[in-house]
Design a protein around this motif. Structure first.
Motif, PDB file in Angstrom:
ATOM      1  N   VAL A 149       0.877  -1.265  -0.030  1.00 40.35           N
ATOM      2  CA  VAL A 149      -0.073   0.261   0.148  1.00 40.35           C
ATOM      3  C   VAL A 149       0.750   1.161  -0.013  1.00 40.35           C
ATOM      4  CG1 VAL A 149      -1.849   1.257   1.265  1.00 40.35           C
ATOM      5  CG2 VAL A 149      -1.870  -1.348   1.159  1.00 40.35           C
ATOM      6  N   ASN A 150       0.695   1.944  -1.029  1.00 44.60           N
ATOM      7  CA  ASN A 150       1.546   3.508  -1.069  1.00 44.60           C
ATOM      8  C   ASN A 150       3.202   2.934  -1.076  1.00 44.60           C
ATOM      9  OD1 ASN A 150      -0.438   4.996  -1.143  1.00 44.60           O
ATOM     10  ND2 ASN A 150      -0.817   5.007   0.888  1.00 44.60           N
ATOM     11  N   LYS A 151       3.245   1.835  -1.846  1.00 45.12           N
ATOM     12  CA  LYS A 151       4.817   1.422  -2.007  1.00 45.12           C
ATOM     13  C   LYS A 151       5.446   1.056  -0.851  1.00 45.12           C
ATOM     14  CE  LYS A 151       5.733   4.480  -6.013  1.00 45.12           C
ATOM     15  NZ  LYS A 151       6.549   5.222  -6.816  1.00 45.12           N
ATOM     16  N   VAL A 152       4.696   0.733   0.240  1.00 45.17           N
ATOM     17  CA  VAL A 152       5.183  -0.085   1.571  1.00 45.17           C
ATOM     18  C   VAL A 152       4.736  -1.377   1.871  1.00 45.17           C
ATOM     19  CG1 VAL A 152       5.096   0.257   4.182  1.00 45.17           C
ATOM     20  CG2 VAL A 152       5.521   2.409   2.571  1.00 45.17           C
TER      21      VAL A 152
END
Length: 115
Positions: free
Chosen positions: A105-108
């Motif tokens: 999610v959101n590059k995490v």
């Protein structure tokens, strides 16, 4: 009347699909045969299950940390590792998703709660 019209449209569409199946569309083939050579991996790795887990855990340089997590889980659980050395046994090792599954999610990337 509408039912007959819908059946007629269905026949026309089916016929069009059959005709297009063997033709080229804009000089692009719709379907090509692919040469496939089936092969079976050699299941004789000539080492014990514990040696295999340790080799993949310590010596593997890629991003494959699954065997590291598997080794740590075996050591943490207190299972006698000599059980993984005995002959004439079958061992089933866990798939990546059974040990560590992440969602991004959101590059995490965060581990999911069901692993």
């Amino acid at each position: 009347m509408k039912i007959l019209r819908n059946i007629g449209i269905g026949f026309v569409l089916t016929g069009a699909l059959f005709l297009l199946g063997g033709c080229n569309l804009a000089n692009l083939k719709l379907q090509e045969n692919a040469d496939y050579s089936p092969s079976v991996l050699d299941n004789h790795i000539n080492m014990t299950a514990w040696q295999y887990i340790k080799t993949r855990s310590y010596n593997y340089t890629g991003k494959d940390t699954i065997f590291k997590l598997m080794r740590q889980a075996i050591e943490y659980s207190g299972i006698d590792t000599n059980e993984f050395i005995k002959d004439n046994r079958t061992f089933m090792l866990l798939h990546n998703d059974a040990i560590l599954r992440t969602t991004v999610v959101n590059k995490v990337a965060t581990p999911t709660t069901d692993c």
